[in-house]
Scaffold this motif. Sequence first.
Motif, PDB file in Angstrom:
ATOM      1  N   MET A   1      -1.603  15.916 -40.278  1.00  0.00           N
ATOM      2  CA  MET A   1      -0.432  16.604 -39.791  1.00  0.00           C
ATOM      3  C   MET A   1      -0.643  16.969 -38.322  1.00  0.00           C
ATOM      4  O   MET A   1      -1.682  17.490 -37.957  1.00  0.00           O
ATOM      5  CB  MET A   1      -0.179  17.856 -40.613  1.00  0.00           C
ATOM      6  CG  MET A   1       0.124  17.555 -42.052  1.00  0.00           C
ATOM      7  SD  MET A   1       0.603  18.921 -43.123  1.00  0.00           S
ATOM      8  CE  MET A   1      -0.216  20.321 -42.501  1.00  0.00           C
ATOM      9  N   LYS A   2       0.368  16.667 -37.520  1.00  0.00           N
ATOM     10  CA  LYS A   2       0.296  16.958 -36.096  1.00  0.00           C
ATOM     11  C   LYS A   2       1.485  17.800 -35.679  1.00  0.00           C
ATOM     12  O   LYS A   2       2.537  17.775 -36.298  1.00  0.00           O
ATOM     13  CB  LYS A   2       0.303  15.656 -35.293  1.00  0.00           C
ATOM     14  CG  LYS A   2      -0.919  14.811 -35.526  1.00  0.00           C
ATOM     15  CD  LYS A   2      -0.897  13.595 -34.656  1.00  0.00           C
ATOM     16  CE  LYS A   2      -2.137  12.764 -34.907  1.00  0.00           C
ATOM     17  NZ  LYS A   2      -2.176  11.587 -34.060  1.00  0.00           N
ATOM     18  N   TRP A   3       1.297  18.545 -34.608  1.00  0.00           N
ATOM     19  CA  TRP A   3       2.374  19.365 -34.060  1.00  0.00           C
ATOM     20  C   TRP A   3       3.412  18.468 -33.410  1.00  0.00           C
ATOM     21  O   TRP A   3       3.090  17.496 -32.733  1.00  0.00           O
ATOM     22  CB  TRP A   3       1.837  20.333 -33.022  1.00  0.00           C
ATOM     23  CG  TRP A   3       1.057  21.454 -33.598  1.00  0.00           C
ATOM     24  CD1 TRP A   3      -0.303  21.580 -33.602  1.00  0.00           C
ATOM     25  CD2 TRP A   3       1.561  22.626 -34.247  1.00  0.00           C
ATOM     26  NE1 TRP A   3      -0.665  22.757 -34.211  1.00  0.00           N
ATOM     27  CE2 TRP A   3       0.461  23.416 -34.616  1.00  0.00           C
ATOM     28  CE3 TRP A   3       2.830  23.078 -34.548  1.00  0.00           C
ATOM     29  CZ2 TRP A   3       0.606  24.626 -35.266  1.00  0.00           C
ATOM     30  CZ3 TRP A   3       2.976  24.290 -35.195  1.00  0.00           C
ATOM     31  CH2 TRP A   3       1.869  25.045 -35.550  1.00  0.00           C
ATOM     32  N   MET A  36       7.149  23.123 -42.061  1.00  0.00           N
ATOM     33  CA  MET A  36       6.167  23.940 -42.787  1.00  0.00           C
ATOM     34  C   MET A  36       5.770  25.144 -41.955  1.00  0.00           C
ATOM     35  O   MET A  36       5.539  26.217 -42.486  1.00  0.00           O
ATOM     36  CB  MET A  36       4.929  23.104 -43.127  1.00  0.00           C
ATOM     37  CG  MET A  36       5.200  22.053 -44.168  1.00  0.00           C
ATOM     38  SD  MET A  36       3.828  20.947 -44.532  1.00  0.00           S
ATOM     39  CE  MET A  36       2.382  21.886 -44.249  1.00  0.00           C
ATOM     40  N   TYR A  52       6.347  22.621 -34.054  1.00  0.00           N
ATOM     41  CA  TYR A  52       6.437  22.768 -35.505  1.00  0.00           C
ATOM     42  C   TYR A  52       5.715  21.638 -36.209  1.00  0.00           C
ATOM     43  O   TYR A  52       5.452  20.582 -35.621  1.00  0.00           O
ATOM     44  CB  TYR A  52       7.902  22.845 -35.951  1.00  0.00           C
ATOM     45  CG  TYR A  52       8.744  21.638 -35.620  1.00  0.00           C
ATOM     46  CD1 TYR A  52       8.951  20.627 -36.542  1.00  0.00           C
ATOM     47  CD2 TYR A  52       9.345  21.510 -34.371  1.00  0.00           C
ATOM     48  CE1 TYR A  52       9.728  19.522 -36.242  1.00  0.00           C
ATOM     49  CE2 TYR A  52      10.113  20.422 -34.070  1.00  0.00           C
ATOM     50  CZ  TYR A  52      10.298  19.425 -35.006  1.00  0.00           C
ATOM     51  OH  TYR A  52      11.068  18.328 -34.701  1.00  0.00           O
ATOM     52  N   ILE A  53       5.402  21.885 -37.473  1.00  0.00           N
ATOM     53  CA  ILE A  53       4.769  20.883 -38.347  1.00  0.00           C
ATOM     54  C   ILE A  53       5.718  20.619 -39.494  1.00  0.00           C
ATOM     55  O   ILE A  53       6.246  21.562 -40.097  1.00  0.00           O
ATOM     56  CB  ILE A  53       3.429  21.379 -38.910  1.00  0.00           C
ATOM     57  CG1 ILE A  53       2.420  21.593 -37.802  1.00  0.00           C
ATOM     58  CG2 ILE A  53       2.881  20.387 -39.928  1.00  0.00           C
ATOM     59  CD1 ILE A  53       1.103  22.155 -38.274  1.00  0.00           C
ATOM     60  N   ILE A  54       5.944  19.342 -39.786  1.00  0.00           N
ATOM     61  CA  ILE A  54       6.812  18.976 -40.913  1.00  0.00           C
ATOM     62  C   ILE A  54       5.964  18.773 -42.141  1.00  0.00           C
ATOM     63  O   ILE A  54       4.944  18.232 -42.151  1.00  0.00           O
ATOM     64  CB  ILE A  54       7.613  17.711 -40.605  1.00  0.00           C
ATOM     65  CG1 ILE A  54       8.516  17.972 -39.421  1.00  0.00           C
ATOM     66  CG2 ILE A  54       8.385  17.239 -41.801  1.00  0.00           C
ATOM     67  CD1 ILE A  54       9.329  16.812 -38.976  1.00  0.00           C
TER      68      ILE A  54
END
Length: 54
Positions: A1-3, A36, A52-54
């Motif tokens: 997960m990346k920003w 998230m 944000y992170i999805i």
Amino acid sequence: MKWIYCVKLYDSKFQAGCLAKRMEEDWWVYGFEYPMEVEVFRSQKGRYGVRYII
């Protein structure tokens, strides 16, 4: 997960915070996937942005 970073930077933390809150509450209106985590960050030049992170 990346920003994922929003393109626009704001002069005040309040402005960036309003966008972050709108993303958390109205994500379905703007076509975002449900984030998230949403965070206000400060750039090296002192301006504020949203990521944000999805």
